[in-house]
Design a protein around this motif. Structure first.
Motif: not given
Length: 214
Positions: A89-90, A93, A98-99, A114-118
Motif C-alpha cells: 500500500d505505502d 504512491e 494506481t492499483c 489502490c492509490w490515491p483512492e484506497p
C-alpha cells in the motif's frame, strides 16, 4: 512544306517537350514529398516507442523486482495485512501506481490495493481464464482502457530471489496498473502521433530540391 508550317510544328514539339518536362518535375517533387513524409513518420514511430519504454519502465521494474523479493514470496505463502500495508500500500504512491493485485497460483485474488483512492478498488484487469493463460508467460506487459482511461499493466510470477529465470513453480503472481494522465496523452498525441505538418514538410522538401538546383 511551308516555312510557317515548319515553325508551327517546331513550336508544338517544343511545347510538348516542355509540358512533359513539367510533368516529370512535378512527379519528381511529389516523390521527395512522399520520401520526407515517410521519414517523418518513421522518426515519430521510433521516438514514440522510446517514450513508451521510458514511461513504463518504473512500473515494469516494480512488478519484476517486487515479484522476485523473498519477503513477497513469504507474503504469497502466508499473507498478513500489516506486511501488505507497509510494503504494498505505502509503495503505490512512491511509484505512482494506481492499483496492485496479488494472485494465488490458481489466479484467485489474494490481496489488492489502490492509490490515491484506497476505497475505489479496480477489479482485476482480466477474467480468471485470461489470468491463467497470461500467467504462463511468467512476465507480461500490456495496455488497457478502463473507465475511459488508459492504464499500463505489468505483472510477474512471484519466485525466490535466486531464480532470475523464474523457472520454479510460482507462489503466486503480482500485477500492477498505472494510469496515464490525460494531459500526458494529449502531449504525446500532439508531438508523436499527429499527422505531419504540411508547412513543415514543404519546407523540408524545398531544402532538398534547392540542394539539387531546383
Amino acid at each position: 512544306m511551308t516555312l510557317r508550317l515548319r515553325f508551327t510544328l517546331l513550336f508544338a514539339c517544343l511545347l510538348g517537350g516542355l509540358l512533359l518536362l513539367l510533368v516529370g518535375l512535378r512527379h519528381w517533387q511529389s516523390g521527395y514529398w512522399v520520401e520526407i513524409a515517410n521519414t517523418e513518420k518513421a522518426e515519430r514511430v521510433t521516438l514514440l516507442r522510446e517514450l513508451v519504454r521510458l514511461e513504463t519502465e518504473s512500473g515494469r521494474l516494480f512488478s519484476r523486482d517486487y515479484a522476485q523479493w523473498d519477503e513477497m514470496l513469504g507474503f504469497a505463502k502466508q499473507p498478513t495485512k500489516e506486511w501488505a500495508r507497509i510494503n504494498i500500500d505505502d509503495s503505490l504512491e512512491d511509484f505512482r501506481i494506481t492499483c496492485a493485485w496479488v494472485f494465488k497460483p490458481d489466479a484467485t485474488l489474494l490481496y489488492s490495493a489502490c492509490w490515491p483512492e484506497p476505497d475505489r478498488m479496480l477489479p482485476s484487469p482480466l477474467a480468471p481464464d485470461q489470468l491463467r493463460a497470461i500467467f504462463n508467460r511468467r512476465t507480461f506487459d500490456f495496455f488497457q482502457v478502463r473507465d475511459g482511461i488508459l492504464h499500463e499493466i505489468h505483472g510477474a510470477a512471484i519466485v525466490p530471489s535466486d531464480d532470475p529465470e523464474r523457472a520454479q513453480d510460482p507462489a503466486g503472481f503480482l500485477m500492477i496498473a498505472k494510469q496515464w494522465d490525460p494531459a500526458k496523452l494529449a502531449w504525446v498525441n500532439a508531438h508523436y502521433i499527429k499527422q505531419a505538418d504540411d508547412a513543415r514538410l514543404a519546407g523540408l522538401v524545398t531544402v532538398h530540391l534547392a540542394q539539387r538546383g531546383v
